[in-house]
Design an enzyme around this catalytic site. Structure first.
Site, PDB file in Angstrom:
ATOM      1  N   GLY A  87       0.830  -1.197   0.000  1.00 42.03           N
ATOM      2  CA  GLY A  87       0.000   0.000   0.000  1.00 42.03           C
ATOM      3  C   GLY A  87       0.864   1.246   0.000  1.00 42.03           C
ATOM      4  N   GLY A  89       0.864   5.524   1.533  1.00 43.58           N
ATOM      5  CA  GLY A  89       0.234   6.663   2.206  1.00 43.58           C
ATOM      6  C   GLY A  89       0.998   7.927   1.872  1.00 43.58           C
ATOM      7  N   GLY A  90       0.860   8.954   2.732  1.00 43.90           N
ATOM      8  CA  GLY A  90       1.493  10.240   2.471  1.00 43.90           C
ATOM      9  C   GLY A  90       3.012  10.164   2.509  1.00 43.90           C
ATOM     10  CG  PHE A  91       6.772   8.219   4.979  1.00 44.53           C
ATOM     11  CD1 PHE A  91       7.287   9.211   5.810  1.00 44.53           C
ATOM     12  CD2 PHE A  91       7.613   7.204   4.559  1.00 44.53           C
ATOM     13  CE1 PHE A  91       8.625   9.191   6.196  1.00 44.53           C
ATOM     14  CE2 PHE A  91       8.953   7.173   4.938  1.00 44.53           C
ATOM     15  CZ  PHE A  91       9.454   8.170   5.762  1.00 44.53           C
ATOM     16  N   PRO A  93       5.539   4.477  -0.537  1.00 46.31           N
ATOM     17  CG  PRO A  93       6.841   3.531  -2.214  1.00 46.31           C
ATOM     18  CD  PRO A  93       6.549   4.834  -1.534  1.00 46.31           C
ATOM     19  CG  ASP A 211      -1.873  11.247  11.514  1.00 45.49           C
ATOM     20  OD1 ASP A 211      -3.009  11.727  11.284  1.00 45.49           O
ATOM     21  OD2 ASP A 211      -1.070  10.942  10.617  1.00 45.49           O
TER      22      ASP A 211
HETATM   23  N1  LIG Z   1       3.781  -2.468   9.771  1.00 43.89           N
HETATM   24  C1  LIG Z   1       2.939  -2.693   8.766  1.00 43.89           C
HETATM   25  N2  LIG Z   1       2.537  -3.958   8.475  1.00 43.89           N
HETATM   26  C2  LIG Z   1       1.676  -4.202   7.464  1.00 43.89           C
HETATM   27  N3  LIG Z   1       1.150  -3.251   6.667  1.00 43.89           N
HETATM   28  C3  LIG Z   1       1.511  -1.974   6.905  1.00 43.89           C
HETATM   29  C4  LIG Z   1       2.417  -1.627   7.947  1.00 43.89           C
HETATM   30  N4  LIG Z   1       2.593  -0.283   7.943  1.00 43.89           N
HETATM   31  C5  LIG Z   1       1.812   0.190   6.949  1.00 43.89           C
HETATM   32  N5  LIG Z   1       1.160  -0.818   6.317  1.00 43.89           N
HETATM   33  C6  LIG Z   1       0.203  -0.691   5.207  1.00 43.89           C
HETATM   34  O1  LIG Z   1       0.796   0.128   4.199  1.00 43.89           O
HETATM   35  C7  LIG Z   1      -0.188   1.008   3.646  1.00 43.89           C
HETATM   36  C8  LIG Z   1       0.308   2.450   3.726  1.00 43.89           C
HETATM   37  O2  LIG Z   1       0.415   2.815   5.089  1.00 43.89           O
HETATM   38  P1  LIG Z   1       0.847   4.272   5.549  1.00 43.89           P
HETATM   39  O3  LIG Z   1       0.903   4.246   7.025  1.00 43.89           O
HETATM   40  O4  LIG Z   1       2.077   4.658   4.822  1.00 43.89           O
HETATM   41  O5  LIG Z   1      -0.301   5.213   5.000  1.00 43.89           O
HETATM   42  P2  LIG Z   1      -1.762   5.532   5.545  1.00 43.89           P
HETATM   43  O6  LIG Z   1      -1.805   5.326   7.028  1.00 43.89           O
HETATM   44  O7  LIG Z   1      -2.725   4.735   4.720  1.00 43.89           O
HETATM   45  O8  LIG Z   1      -1.935   7.053   5.218  1.00 43.89           O
HETATM   46  P3  LIG Z   1      -1.293   8.295   5.995  1.00 43.89           P
HETATM   47  O9  LIG Z   1      -0.147   8.750   5.158  1.00 43.89           O
HETATM   48  O10 LIG Z   1      -2.379   9.284   6.057  1.00 43.89           O
HETATM   49  O11 LIG Z   1      -0.847   7.822   7.355  1.00 43.89           O
HETATM   50  C9  LIG Z   1      -1.492   0.748   4.391  1.00 43.89           C
HETATM   51  O12 LIG Z   1      -2.258  -0.138   3.636  1.00 43.89           O
HETATM   52  C10 LIG Z   1      -1.040   0.083   5.663  1.00 43.89           C
HETATM   53  O13 LIG Z   1      -2.007  -0.784   6.177  1.00 43.89           O
END
Ligand SMILES: Nc1ncnc2c1ncn2[C@@H]1O[C@H](COP(=O)(O)OP(=O)(O)OP(=O)(O)O)[C@@H](O)[C@H]1O
Ligand SMILES: [Mg+2]
Length: 271
Positions: A87, A89-91, A93, A211
């Protein structure tokens, strides 16, 4: 529940060291999609020197957080293969990976990890990455996701976490094809997330998370909830203070109204 741990009594600001935490990167995360940041009238802070990789590993001395190279994380994620992509997010992949003997000869406990890669063109930057490394590197609790390590090499900034097999709570609540969670599981998740927050607020060096939302509550194979994403976290009020003044940061729709209106954060109203 295991004994919650903070590994040292050094103040958060000392751990961030060298002024890098109040650097000109400070407000970048407010620009990201869905994130909120107050306009603020403060003049921009002068650029501060970046903490070097050696200084960072000194700051983390005594913790079990590992420093990885980009090459090691390529091996762990099969060269950031799309088949390992979980997945984004803002940070940037996130990829599933495995840290074992191939990655680090002699490593005793192989384990599944999630590797988060800073998107150099994205809305977040060094400051959020550093906040994550310092806070999660120092804090250990059954309801906080474990930071296994990081990579700080040239312009690369990566984070390596324990892999959370059931992904985010958001996915379970809002994805169309996910089976509905039983109420007992929902309650267990809510209580787990609340315990994670309570730990942050009651710590000797309190932390304001800023957050709290379903995408940042991750679930392991037995649905134990763990808080993730400390990029916006902030050191909480000291012993003689009731709140800290701060730019309003967080995600639209999730930040507490009192916090947005006053830009002062206390442990009771800014999760
Ligand atoms: N430790 C982890 N184990 C399994 N999946 C993870 C883990 N950390 C993040 N993910 C998955 O990776 C994806 C991106 O997560 P990320 O935290 O970067 O963004 P977000 O929380 O969706 O958005 P935001 O940037 O607003 O926090 C999501 O689907 C999340 O469930
Ligand atoms: Mg997240």
């Amino acid at each position: 529940m295991g004994k919650p741990a903070e590994s040292s009594s050094t103040s958060w600001s000392a751990l961030f060291g060298f002024g890098c935490f109040s650097s000109s990167h400070a407000d970048r995360s407010g620009d990201g999609p869905g994130k909120v940041a107050s306009a603020g009238s403060r003049p921009p802070a002068p650029p501060a020197p970046l903490l070097s990789p050696d200084d960072l590993s000194l700051s983390l001395a005594g913790s079990d957080v590992l420093a990885f190279t980009v090459e090691e994380l390529r091996v762990a994620t099969r060269d950031f293969s799309m088949s390992n992509f979980v997945g984004e997010g803002g940070f940037g992949p996130v990829y599933k990976g495995r840290v074992d003997e191939r990655v680090r000869p002699g490593l005793r406990q192989p384990q599944a990890v999630a590797v988060k890669l800073l998107d150099l063109e994205g809305s977040q930057g060094h400051k959020e990455w550093l906040a994550e490394v310092i806070f999660l590197g120092q804090l250990r609790h059954p309801h906080l996701v474990k930071l296994i390590g990081y990579c700080y090499q040239d312009e690369h900034r990566l984070l390596v976490y324990e892999f959370m097999a059931r992904g985010s709570l958001e996915k379970h609540l809002f994805k169309r094809h996910s089976a509905s969670l039983p109420w007992s599981t929902r309650m267990r998740i809510a209580i787990g997330a609340a315990k994670g927050l309570a730990f942050l607020h009651d710590a000797a060096k309190p932390v304001i998370y800023r957050d709290f939302k379903t995408s940042n509550i991750l679930l392991d194979s037995d649905y134990t909830a763990k808080l993730s994403d400390f990029g916006l976290a902030k050191a909480g009020p000291g012993e003689d203070e009731t709140h800290v003044s701060t730019r309003v940061m967080g995600t639209q729709g999730y930040a507490a109204p009192e916090y947005i209106m006053t830009a002062s954060a206390s442990c009771s109203w800014s999760c």
